[in-house]
Design a protein around this motif. Structure first.
Motif, mmCIF file in Angstrom:
data_model
loop_
_atom_site.group_PDB
_atom_site.id
_atom_site.type_symbol
_atom_site.label_atom_id
_atom_site.label_comp_id
_atom_site.label_asym_id
_atom_site.label_seq_id
_atom_site.Cartn_x
_atom_site.Cartn_y
_atom_site.Cartn_z
ATOM 1 N N MET A 83 0.400 -6.780 7.405
ATOM 2 C CA MET A 83 0.917 -6.962 8.942
ATOM 3 C C MET A 83 0.462 -8.365 9.467
ATOM 4 O O MET A 83 1.277 -8.656 10.259
ATOM 5 N N PHE A 84 -0.799 -8.675 8.933
ATOM 6 C CA PHE A 84 -1.306 -9.902 9.323
ATOM 7 C C PHE A 84 -1.499 -10.940 8.304
ATOM 8 O O PHE A 84 -1.709 -10.713 7.090
ATOM 9 N N GLY A 85 -1.695 -12.116 8.876
ATOM 10 C CA GLY A 85 -1.974 -13.481 7.976
ATOM 11 C C GLY A 85 -3.057 -14.342 8.793
ATOM 12 O O GLY A 85 -3.155 -14.187 9.906
ATOM 13 N N CYS A 86 -3.911 -15.178 7.783
ATOM 14 C CA CYS A 86 -4.755 -15.910 8.352
ATOM 15 C C CYS A 86 -4.808 -17.359 7.497
ATOM 16 O O CYS A 86 -4.501 -17.135 6.579
ATOM 17 N N LEU A 87 -4.615 -18.342 8.290
ATOM 18 C CA LEU A 87 -4.633 -19.712 7.638
ATOM 19 C C LEU A 87 -5.823 -20.724 8.173
ATOM 20 O O LEU A 87 -6.009 -20.756 9.427
ATOM 21 N N VAL A 88 -6.323 -21.392 7.235
ATOM 22 C CA VAL A 88 -7.257 -22.410 7.538
ATOM 23 C C VAL A 88 -6.834 -23.900 6.895
ATOM 24 O O VAL A 88 -6.352 -23.522 5.645
ATOM 25 N N ALA A 89 -6.818 -24.667 7.533
ATOM 26 C CA ALA A 89 -6.160 -25.931 6.742
ATOM 27 C C ALA A 89 -6.984 -26.422 5.453
ATOM 28 O O ALA A 89 -8.155 -26.170 5.357
ATOM 29 N N GLY A 90 -6.091 -26.476 4.596
ATOM 30 C CA GLY A 90 -6.607 -27.116 3.363
ATOM 31 C C GLY A 90 -6.980 -25.753 2.421
ATOM 32 O O GLY A 90 -7.569 -26.056 1.279
ATOM 33 N N ARG A 91 -6.426 -24.479 2.720
ATOM 34 C CA ARG A 91 -6.981 -23.447 1.959
ATOM 35 C C ARG A 91 -5.504 -22.637 1.837
ATOM 36 O O ARG A 91 -4.669 -22.811 2.523
ATOM 37 N N LEU A 92 -5.507 -21.559 0.923
ATOM 38 C CA LEU A 92 -4.167 -20.848 0.785
ATOM 39 C C LEU A 92 -4.137 -19.933 1.822
ATOM 40 O O LEU A 92 -5.259 -19.489 2.588
ATOM 41 N N VAL A 93 -3.125 -19.597 2.401
ATOM 42 C CA VAL A 93 -2.743 -18.642 3.087
ATOM 43 C C VAL A 93 -3.259 -17.222 2.652
ATOM 44 O O VAL A 93 -3.402 -16.965 1.549
ATOM 45 N N GLN A 94 -3.930 -16.429 3.542
ATOM 46 C CA GLN A 94 -4.595 -15.088 3.272
ATOM 47 C C GLN A 94 -3.621 -14.163 4.078
ATOM 48 O O GLN A 94 -3.291 -14.260 5.177
ATOM 49 N N THR A 95 -2.972 -13.272 3.172
ATOM 50 C CA THR A 95 -2.271 -12.150 3.906
ATOM 51 C C THR A 95 -2.548 -10.660 3.398
ATOM 52 O O THR A 95 -1.954 -9.695 3.744
ATOM 53 N N ALA A 96 -3.619 -10.642 2.754
ATOM 54 C CA ALA A 96 -4.414 -9.537 2.413
ATOM 55 C C ALA A 96 -5.583 -9.028 3.091
ATOM 56 O O ALA A 96 -6.787 -8.948 2.465
ATOM 57 N N ALA A 97 -5.339 -8.565 4.510
ATOM 58 C CA ALA A 97 -6.637 -8.249 5.149
ATOM 59 C C ALA A 97 -7.022 -6.804 4.447
ATOM 60 O O ALA A 97 -6.289 -6.224 3.925
ATOM 61 N N GLN A 98 -8.501 -6.921 4.587
ATOM 62 C CA GLN A 98 -9.247 -5.712 4.422
ATOM 63 C C GLN A 98 -9.253 -4.764 5.395
ATOM 64 O O GLN A 98 -9.617 -5.171 6.585
ATOM 65 N N GLN A 99 -8.495 -3.602 5.344
ATOM 66 C CA GLN A 99 -8.534 -2.563 6.436
ATOM 67 C C GLN A 99 -9.680 -1.993 6.430
ATOM 68 O O GLN A 99 -9.966 -1.024 5.613
ATOM 69 N N VAL A 100 -10.272 -1.901 7.673
ATOM 70 C CA VAL A 100 -11.679 -1.192 7.506
ATOM 71 C C VAL A 100 -11.697 -0.139 8.477
ATOM 72 O O VAL A 100 -12.744 0.730 8.331
ATOM 73 N N ALA A 101 -10.668 0.325 9.064
ATOM 74 C CA ALA A 101 -10.314 1.441 9.854
ATOM 75 C C ALA A 101 -8.899 1.700 10.137
ATOM 76 O O ALA A 101 -8.000 0.532 9.716
ATOM 77 N N GLU A 102 -8.263 2.599 10.599
ATOM 78 C CA GLU A 102 -6.919 2.783 10.748
ATOM 79 C C GLU A 102 -6.323 1.675 11.752
ATOM 80 O O GLU A 102 -5.060 1.084 11.437
ATOM 81 N N ASP A 103 -7.032 1.068 12.575
ATOM 82 C CA ASP A 103 -6.424 0.249 13.588
ATOM 83 C C ASP A 103 -7.309 -1.109 13.528
ATOM 84 O O ASP A 103 -7.325 -1.997 14.335
ATOM 85 N N LYS A 104 -8.092 -1.408 12.458
ATOM 86 C CA LYS A 104 -8.818 -2.668 12.323
ATOM 87 C C LYS A 104 -8.945 -3.005 11.027
ATOM 88 O O LYS A 104 -8.737 -2.733 9.967
ATOM 89 N N PHE A 105 -8.565 -4.598 11.058
ATOM 90 C CA PHE A 105 -8.612 -5.441 9.835
ATOM 91 C C PHE A 105 -9.292 -6.578 9.609
ATOM 92 O O PHE A 105 -9.779 -7.127 10.917
ATOM 93 N N VAL A 106 -9.725 -6.808 8.674
ATOM 94 C CA VAL A 106 -10.906 -8.208 8.638
ATOM 95 C C VAL A 106 -10.353 -9.217 7.345
ATOM 96 O O VAL A 106 -9.912 -8.888 6.434
ATOM 97 N N PHE A 107 -10.429 -10.267 7.738
ATOM 98 C CA PHE A 107 -10.269 -11.482 6.555
ATOM 99 C C PHE A 107 -11.773 -12.133 6.713
ATOM 100 O O PHE A 107 -12.344 -12.311 7.677
ATOM 101 N N ASP A 108 -11.950 -12.410 5.408
ATOM 102 C CA ASP A 108 -13.180 -13.019 4.951
ATOM 103 C C ASP A 108 -12.928 -14.746 5.018
ATOM 104 O O ASP A 108 -11.768 -15.095 4.494
ATOM 105 N N LEU A 109 -13.936 -15.474 5.669
ATOM 106 C CA LEU A 109 -13.608 -17.035 5.617
ATOM 107 C C LEU A 109 -14.971 -17.557 4.905
ATOM 108 O O LEU A 109 -16.118 -17.983 5.678
ATOM 109 N N PRO A 110 -14.785 -18.064 3.714
ATOM 110 C CA PRO A 110 -15.921 -18.260 3.067
ATOM 111 C C PRO A 110 -16.082 -19.743 3.476
ATOM 112 O O PRO A 110 -15.278 -20.374 3.894
#
Length: 197
Positions: free
Chosen positions: A1-28
């Motif tokens: 459903m969501f994507g996350c992009l940081v310059a110089g890194r690969l696009v993240q599209t596999a968010a961790q679903q931590v609840a029915e209505d909550k999603f998290v992306f890690d930013l190392p």
């Protein structure tokens, strides 16, 4: 459903679903991130009357997560750019991720997206300095360049009486430079990409 992009890194599209209505992306290595883009993939729209509040979380000196509201995405505004570089020393705000046991490591921050009612999202106040200027950097650069050129050219202005004849030089009236400057500004305001045509 969501994507996350940081310059110089690969696009993240596999968010961790931590609840029915909550999603998290890690930013190392979050200390080296200035901006992050959060966007909808376009595969699943929000249900009618819903949107997503976007939060940034980083570990404080004790390793505890500090969550800050950045802004939101909706069906009508499916992407947003957020500046996170100045937020790491700020205070946390109320957030919907508090009771969750989200796995994290010390040098990893997170982007959290909470699906909420649009009415609720409209009443929230994002942390200051997170929103990126609505004027894109190209338009801003072009405006500064125009101002600099006009000021530079104007600094050489002399009256006709002050001119000394020089057969090898061509002189352009300051009014012509001003007219070009005003026309360019007008066209830039109408369409920042007019120069591509």
């Amino acid at each position: 459903m969501f994507g996350c992009l940081v310059a110089g890194r690969l696009v993240q599209t596999a968010a961790q679903q931590v609840a029915e209505d909550k999603f998290v992306f890690d930013l190392p290595d979050y200390e080296n991130i200035n901006h992050v883009v959060v966007f909808m993939l376009g595969t699943v729209p929000f249900p009618e009357g819903m949107g997503g509040s976007v939060y940034f979380s980083y570990p404080d000196s004790n390793g505890m997560p500090v969550w800050q509201l950045l802004g939101f995405v909706t069906n009508g505004k499916p992407s947003a750019i957020f500046k996170i570089s100045g937020l790491k020393s700020g205070e946390g705000s109320q957030h919907p991720f508090g009771a969750m046991n989200i796995v994290r490591t010390p040098s990893v921050a997170q982007i959290g997206i909470s699906v909420e009612l649009l009415d609720s999202i409209a009443q929230q106040t994002p942390v200051g300095n997170a929103a990126v200027s609505s004027v894109d950097s190209f338009t801003q650069f072009t405006q500064k360049m125009l101002d600099n050129f006009y000021n530079f050219a104007s600094s050489f202005a002399v009256s006709q009486a002050q001119m000394t004849p020089s057969p090898s030089e061509v002189f352009i009236p300051a009014s012509v430079v001003l007219k070009w400057y005003e026309n360019f500004q007008r066209r830039l305001a109408q369409n920042p990409l007019f120069w591509k045509t």
